[in-house]
Design a protein around this motif. Structure first.
Motif: not given
Length: 186
Positions: A12-15, A19-22, A28-30, A130-133
């Motif tokens: 699985s992949v998490r962006c 996962e971080e506070e808004p 944490y982009q990228g 995106e495919q596995i949100p």
């Protein structure tokens, strides 16, 4: 149901921005977290300059006080057992980080790739995320072997002498020893 080890392990992949506070998520982009068999994490972190201020990556006194992309990247590397990052000069090499002299602290391993390879990985990771949100959604490694980042994980990371034996067991893999010298150490 508790996940169990399978040779055809899940991915699985998490962006990391999710996962971080808004208020700090954009820093944490990228950065992507690739989770193998629901347990082993491999972080993909965009390039950062290696110099006396950034090496070795150390935790801030308060990791909740991250205010720059560089700090977010360095903290991610400092906390990660396995990291993939681009660096033209070090591409193809591994760098080991020792945080203390005791054997109780796990090694941190950084796998360097070319910026071009990292760009390909990043595009694939973004698409995969995106495919596995959902946090609990995953794909089997056999279904995803056409992705370059998966091929890299299979060929370079889990075959590394620095990939922990317990992590190999989680993936139901065994260490393959070779009489040939592995990748040169930095």
């Amino acid at each position: 149901m508790k996940p169990s080890p399978h040779y055809d392990f899940s991915i699985s992949v998490r962006c990391q921005t999710r996962e971080e506070e808004p208020e700090v998520a954009a820093l944490y982009q990228g950065i992507f977290d690739v989770i193998l068999n629901h347990t082993v994490s491999v972080m993909f972190v965009p390039e950062f300059e290696i110099n006396s201020q950034s090496w070795p990556p150390m935790l801030l006194e308060n990791v909740d006080d991250i205010s720059t992309e560089l700090e977010a990247r360095l903290v991610t590397v400092a906390l990660s057992r396995y990291t993939v990052t681009p660096n033209s000069l070090l591409a193809g090499k591994e760098k080991i980080i020792h945080y203390d002299d005791s054997n109780s602290s796990p090694l941190r391993v950084i796998f360097f790739v070319t910026p071009e390879d990292f760009n390909i990985f990043s595009m694939e990771l973004s698409m995969f995320a995106e495919q596995i949100p959902s946090l609990h959604d995953s794909r089997k490694v056999s279904e995803t072997q056409n992705f370059n980042f998966i091929q890299f994980i299979l060929a370079r990371i889990i075959t590394s002498n620095y990939f922990a034996e317990k992590d190999l067991q989680i993936l139901r893999r065994t260490r393959v020893y070779s009489r040939y010298k592995l990748l040169e150490q930095v």
